[in-house]
Write a protein that holds these residues in place. Structure first.
Motif, PDB file in Angstrom:
ATOM      1  N   ILE A 108      -3.633 -12.869  10.239  1.00 23.28           N
ATOM      2  CA  ILE A 108      -4.722 -12.107   9.618  1.00 23.28           C
ATOM      3  C   ILE A 108      -5.576 -13.011   8.738  1.00 23.28           C
ATOM      4  CG2 ILE A 108      -3.434  -9.917   9.620  1.00 23.28           C
ATOM      5  CD1 ILE A 108      -2.886 -10.447   6.583  1.00 23.28           C
ATOM      6  N   PHE A 109      -6.756 -12.501   8.394  1.00 24.57           N
ATOM      7  CA  PHE A 109      -7.518 -13.093   7.297  1.00 24.57           C
ATOM      8  C   PHE A 109      -6.928 -12.456   6.048  1.00 24.57           C
ATOM      9  CE2 PHE A 109     -10.495 -14.235  10.642  1.00 24.57           C
ATOM     10  CZ  PHE A 109     -10.836 -15.519  10.241  1.00 24.57           C
TER      11      PHE A 109
ATOM     12  N   PRO B 290      -7.499  -7.979   2.350  1.00 27.62           N
ATOM     13  CA  PRO B 290      -8.171  -6.802   2.907  1.00 27.62           C
ATOM     14  C   PRO B 290      -7.236  -5.595   2.964  1.00 27.62           C
ATOM     15  CG  PRO B 290      -8.780  -8.731   4.163  1.00 27.62           C
ATOM     16  CD  PRO B 290      -7.674  -9.152   3.222  1.00 27.62           C
ATOM     17  N   THR B 291      -7.724  -4.453   2.506  1.00 28.92           N
ATOM     18  CA  THR B 291      -6.901  -3.241   2.503  1.00 28.92           C
ATOM     19  C   THR B 291      -6.672  -2.731   3.925  1.00 28.92           C
ATOM     20  OG1 THR B 291      -8.896  -1.952   2.027  1.00 28.92           O
ATOM     21  CG2 THR B 291      -7.497  -2.543   0.153  1.00 28.92           C
ATOM     22  N   THR B 292      -7.598  -2.984   4.816  1.00 33.58           N
ATOM     23  CA  THR B 292      -7.398  -2.765   6.251  1.00 33.58           C
ATOM     24  C   THR B 292      -7.318  -4.151   6.875  1.00 33.58           C
ATOM     25  OG1 THR B 292      -8.678  -0.710   6.215  1.00 33.58           O
ATOM     26  CG2 THR B 292      -8.359  -1.769   8.364  1.00 33.58           C
ATOM     27  N   PRO B 293      -6.166  -4.508   7.465  1.00 42.39           N
ATOM     28  CA  PRO B 293      -5.999  -5.870   7.966  1.00 42.39           C
ATOM     29  C   PRO B 293      -7.094  -6.277   8.962  1.00 42.39           C
ATOM     30  CG  PRO B 293      -3.908  -4.722   8.006  1.00 42.39           C
ATOM     31  CD  PRO B 293      -4.960  -3.693   7.673  1.00 42.39           C
TER      32      PRO B 293
ATOM     33  N   GLY C 256      -2.280 -17.861   8.588  1.00 43.55           N
ATOM     34  CA  GLY C 256      -0.922 -18.187   8.182  1.00 43.55           C
ATOM     35  C   GLY C 256       0.008 -17.012   7.957  1.00 43.55           C
ATOM     36  N   PHE C 257      -0.556 -15.806   7.812  1.00 46.61           N
ATOM     37  CA  PHE C 257       0.253 -14.631   7.498  1.00 46.61           C
ATOM     38  C   PHE C 257       0.090 -13.562   8.569  1.00 46.61           C
ATOM     39  CE2 PHE C 257      -0.252 -16.669   3.434  1.00 46.61           C
ATOM     40  CZ  PHE C 257       0.907 -16.373   2.729  1.00 46.61           C
ATOM     41  N   ASN C 258       1.141 -12.744   8.735  1.00 45.55           N
ATOM     42  CA  ASN C 258       1.024 -11.592   9.618  1.00 45.55           C
ATOM     43  C   ASN C 258       0.625 -10.364   8.789  1.00 45.55           C
ATOM     44  OD1 ASN C 258       3.368 -10.529   8.418  1.00 45.55           O
ATOM     45  ND2 ASN C 258       4.698 -11.316  10.034  1.00 45.55           N
ATOM     46  N   GLN C 259       0.525  -9.202   9.428  1.00 46.87           N
ATOM     47  CA  GLN C 259       0.034  -8.002   8.749  1.00 46.87           C
ATOM     48  C   GLN C 259       0.923  -7.539   7.597  1.00 46.87           C
ATOM     49  OE1 GLN C 259      -1.597  -4.785  11.220  1.00 46.87           O
ATOM     50  NE2 GLN C 259      -1.319  -6.175  12.954  1.00 46.87           N
TER      51      GLN C 259
END
Length: 191
Positions: free
Chosen positions: A63-64, A176-179, A77-80
């Motif tokens: 994700i961003f 982001p609150t919505t991935p 670098g990160f998942n949801q």
């Protein structure tokens, strides 16, 4: 006869230019596609590792995870669930002395305070961020951040991501609150 030679010369020049064209990748996100032109002549190891990770699917479903409107969007670098993916590639020696600057639309490697700690996370500059440029190698704060490419198509998608509402997720801010999901990074051309 002269026309045939010119045509052959033109065709050869086009093949030659195609050989020297910059590598390009397409980042498909949940908000649209972003095409990057990469600069291996300026940041050879950084581009090599970015392409390696793209080829091996590392960026799929990341994700961003850090979005600051008016500054940059960072991902890779990160998942949801905000779990950092295990990185298999080594840390990169900084290539921030390559003469490229952190201008709007450029792509650079994220790192810790150690100038030689960049691995997989990258960011897109939303404005000219001169304070991120290389200034000196005498001070870790002056090393800057390695620019290794630029957005060639999809800056509207980058700007859309920048406007995504953010909040905190555990210890992390500006999430982001919505991935905003990076579905994949596809290599369009390597040369």
């Amino acid at each position: 006869m002269m026309l045939k030679k010119l045509t052959a010369l033109s065709a050869g020049l086009l093949v030659s230019l195609a050989t020297w064209a910059a590598p390009t990748v397409e980042i498909t996100t949940s908000l649209g596609a972003i095409t990057l032109e990469l600069y291996p002549e300026k940041a050879p190891r950084t581009v090599e590792m970015f392409l390696y990770n793209a080829k091996h699917g590392f960026y799929e479903s990341t994700i961003f995870h850090r979005v600051i409107d008016g500054f940059m969007i960072q991902g890779g670098g990160f998942n949801q669930s905000m779990t950092e993916k295990k990185v298999l590639t080594p840390a990169l020696k900084s290539e921030a002395t390559n003469g490229l600057t952190n201008d709007r639309g450029t792509v650079a490697m994220a790192r810790t305070s150690d100038p030689h700690s960049a691995k997989v996370q990258f960011f897109v500059n939303l404005k000219d961020n001169n304070f991120l440029n290389h200034r000196t190698t005498n001070d870790p704060q002056g090393w800057g951040y390695t620019v290794f490419g630029k957005v060639s198509k999809g800056m509207d998608v980058v700007d859309k991501i920048a406007k995504t509402p953010t909040g905190n997720a555990g210890y992390y801010e500006n999430v982001p609150t919505t991935p905003v999901i990076i579905q994949n990074v596809k290599i369009i051309s390597e040369k």
